[in-house]
Design a protein around this motif. Structure first.
Motif, PDB file in Angstrom:
ATOM      1  N   THR A   1       0.827  -1.209   0.000  1.00 25.97           N
ATOM      2  CA  THR A   1       0.000   0.000   0.000  1.00 25.97           C
ATOM      3  C   THR A   1       0.859   1.256   0.000  1.00 25.97           C
ATOM      4  N   HIS A   2       0.308   2.326  -0.589  1.00 25.02           N
ATOM      5  CA  HIS A   2       0.957   3.626  -0.645  1.00 25.02           C
ATOM      6  C   HIS A   2       0.192   4.611   0.234  1.00 25.02           C
ATOM      7  N   THR A   3       0.912   5.362   1.065  1.00 28.07           N
ATOM      8  CA  THR A   3       0.282   6.323   1.972  1.00 28.07           C
ATOM      9  C   THR A   3       0.905   7.698   1.766  1.00 28.07           C
ATOM     10  N   ARG A   4       0.053   8.696   1.623  1.00 26.78           N
ATOM     11  CA  ARG A   4       0.547  10.061   1.456  1.00 26.78           C
ATOM     12  C   ARG A   4       0.923  10.640   2.819  1.00 26.78           C
ATOM     13  N   ILE A   5       2.128  11.219   2.905  1.00 23.92           N
ATOM     14  CA  ILE A   5       2.608  11.787   4.160  1.00 23.92           C
ATOM     15  C   ILE A   5       2.380  13.299   4.211  1.00 23.92           C
ATOM     16  N   THR A   6       2.719  14.005   3.139  1.00 23.59           N
ATOM     17  CA  THR A   6       2.568  15.465   3.124  1.00 23.59           C
ATOM     18  C   THR A   6       1.556  15.891   2.068  1.00 23.59           C
ATOM     19  N   LYS A   7       0.996  17.076   2.295  1.00 24.48           N
ATOM     20  CA  LYS A   7       0.074  17.672   1.325  1.00 24.48           C
ATOM     21  C   LYS A   7       0.201  19.184   1.450  1.00 24.48           C
ATOM     22  N   THR A   8       1.263  19.720   0.845  1.00 16.48           N
ATOM     23  CA  THR A   8       1.554  21.146   0.923  1.00 16.48           C
ATOM     24  C   THR A   8       1.459  21.777  -0.462  1.00 16.48           C
ATOM     25  N   PRO A   9       1.379  23.097  -0.542  1.00 14.63           N
ATOM     26  CA  PRO A   9       1.356  23.760  -1.854  1.00 14.63           C
ATOM     27  C   PRO A   9       2.705  23.700  -2.574  1.00 14.63           C
ATOM     28  N   GLU A  10       3.797  23.439  -1.799  1.00  6.74           N
ATOM     29  CA  GLU A  10       5.124  23.391  -2.389  1.00  6.74           C
ATOM     30  C   GLU A  10       5.565  21.935  -2.563  1.00  6.74           C
ATOM     31  N   SER A  11       6.674  21.748  -3.248  1.00  8.90           N
ATOM     32  CA  SER A  11       7.202  20.407  -3.493  1.00  8.90           C
ATOM     33  C   SER A  11       8.208  19.996  -2.421  1.00  8.90           C
ATOM     34  N   GLU A  12       8.208  18.711  -2.120  1.00  8.24           N
ATOM     35  CA  GLU A  12       9.205  18.119  -1.228  1.00  8.24           C
ATOM     36  C   GLU A  12       9.987  17.054  -2.000  1.00  8.24           C
ATOM     37  N   PHE A  13      11.300  17.000  -1.724  1.00  6.81           N
ATOM     38  CA  PHE A  13      12.172  16.043  -2.382  1.00  6.81           C
ATOM     39  C   PHE A  13      13.108  15.405  -1.361  1.00  6.81           C
ATOM     40  N   SER A  14      13.734  14.302  -1.751  1.00  9.27           N
ATOM     41  CA  SER A  14      14.754  13.619  -0.945  1.00  9.27           C
ATOM     42  C   SER A  14      14.289  13.310   0.477  1.00  9.27           C
ATOM     43  N   PRO A  15      13.160  12.642   0.659  1.00  7.91           N
ATOM     44  CA  PRO A  15      12.708  12.322   2.016  1.00  7.91           C
ATOM     45  C   PRO A  15      13.657  11.355   2.710  1.00  7.91           C
ATOM     46  N   THR A  16      14.070  11.703   3.932  1.00  8.83           N
ATOM     47  CA  THR A  16      15.047  10.922   4.680  1.00  8.83           C
ATOM     48  C   THR A  16      14.509  10.657   6.088  1.00  8.83           C
ATOM     49  N   PRO A  17      14.117   9.423   6.408  1.00 11.11           N
ATOM     50  CA  PRO A  17      13.555   9.141   7.735  1.00 11.11           C
ATOM     51  C   PRO A  17      14.633   9.020   8.803  1.00 11.11           C
ATOM     52  N   SER A  18      14.299   9.392  10.018  1.00  8.88           N
ATOM     53  CA  SER A  18      15.202   9.220  11.145  1.00  8.88           C
ATOM     54  C   SER A  18      15.247   7.734  11.517  1.00  8.88           C
ATOM     55  N   PRO A  19      16.269   7.301  12.255  1.00  8.54           N
ATOM     56  CA  PRO A  19      16.359   5.883  12.634  1.00  8.54           C
ATOM     57  C   PRO A  19      15.135   5.381  13.399  1.00  8.54           C
ATOM     58  N   ASP A  20      14.514   6.230  14.221  1.00  9.21           N
ATOM     59  CA  ASP A  20      13.318   5.795  14.947  1.00  9.21           C
ATOM     60  C   ASP A  20      12.044   5.979  14.118  1.00  9.21           C
ATOM     61  N   ASN A  21      12.197   6.504  12.915  1.00  8.51           N
ATOM     62  CA  ASN A  21      11.101   6.666  11.952  1.00  8.51           C
ATOM     63  C   ASN A  21      10.024   7.640  12.417  1.00  8.51           C
TER      64      ASN A  21
END
Length: 304
Positions: free
Chosen positions: A98-118
């Motif tokens: 499954t795919h889940t949307r995390i952000t919904k902003t008017p601007e673009s986000e790139f290079s998402p990097t999760p922290s070790p604890d997520n």
């Protein structure tokens, strides 16, 4: 009278031109993002050839799906996905598909990097072309990650070491690499002539690798040590694709000419471990490895 008519005519023409420009702006096409898909493979780190298996297109839609980054538990990966006007961060859960949307902003986000604890996600945000972060519990309230550092230089790509707070980034317009921090005022210029590519924290260390074009025009992957500020050359690129990644056991993977290459320090140089054409993937250029070393995500297109 004739002069007055001429002025009115010119004013009317200008008004019509402005109206036409406004209409053109309203009807302007959305930003053009390249067509890309994300393919997921099982990876055999011991295999000397045919190291990939069980490949499948896990995005399989029209549009931009790119920059996968696995979570620490290797159960999912984050990626940047467009909706024809801008990009948001999405997450793909491997077990459920499954795919889940995390952000919904008017601007673009790139290079998402999760922290070790997520719990936290860092990303390049078009709001000020810098590195931002958000708490998963409050995805609608991102904060500027470089505010404490005081760095306002536009960022293209970055690597963040959550254990030390170090952030190494590639300058969006300066084509240089610099070190800063998410926790304190900090700036250290590392090198100019840096190639646009995502830096990476080298597994098992606090060092961070980046791609550098030398004065002799050779392009090398190099390691930077934040503690000593020393730079160490590792290996030259196979070809022209500057996207690469590290495996948990300390190898580098790179795609060139539709083939996946692997480099190990002390080994015999780059070796081909898979041909993506055999798996129905074409035009591939970006690659990511899960922290458990069992899966690989490849960005490309379905083969003919």
């Amino acid at each position: 009278m004739q002069k007055r008519r001429l002025i009115l005519t010119l004013c009317g023409a200008a008004a019509l031109a402005n109206t036409a420009l406004a209409q053109d702006a309203d009807e302007a096409p959305p930003p053009a993002f390249p067509e890309t898909e994300i393919f997921l493979f099982d990876y055999d780190a011991e295999a000397e050839s045919n190291a990939l298996s069980n490949g499948r297109n896990v995005t399989q839609r029209a549009g931009y799906d790119n920059q996968p980054y696995f979570t620490k538990d290797s159960a999912s990966f984050l990626y940047s996905r467009d909706d024809r006007t801008q990009t948001d961060i999405w997450e793909y859960d491997i077990a459920s598909g499954t795919h889940t949307r995390i952000t919904k902003t008017p601007e673009s986000e790139f290079s998402p990097t999760p922290s070790p604890d997520n719990r936290t996600i860092s990303f390049v945000f078009e709001r000020n072309n810098s590195i931002w972060q958000l708490d998963r519990a409050r995805p609608d309230a991102p904060t500027w990650a470089l505010e404490a550092a005081g760095v306002t230089e536009p960022v293209g790509y970055f690597a963040r070491n959550y254990a030390t707070g170090d952030i190494l980034y590639w300058s969006r317009y300066g084509f240089n690499i610099a070190l800063t921090s998410a926790e304190r005022p900090a700036y250290h210029f590392i090198s100019g002539h840096a190639v646009p590519a995502t830096p990476h924290v080298i597994p098992g260390t606090d060092q961070i690798s980046f791609v550098h074009r030398q004065t002799n025009e050779q392009v090398w992957i190099k390691a930077f040590d934040p503690a000593t500020k020393a730079i160490r050359p590792l290996t030259s690129l196979v070809g022209t694709n500057a996207n690469y990644t590290w495996t948990p056991d300390g190898a580098i993977l790179q795609i060139e000419g539709g083939k996946v290459y692997r480099w190990k320090e002390g080994g015999e140089g780059w070796e081909v471990i898979a041909d993506l054409a055999d798996h129905g993937v074409a035009s591939a250029n970006r690659i990511a490895v899960s922290p458990d070393g069992k899966r690989i995500a490849v960005v490309g297109l379905p083969g003919a």
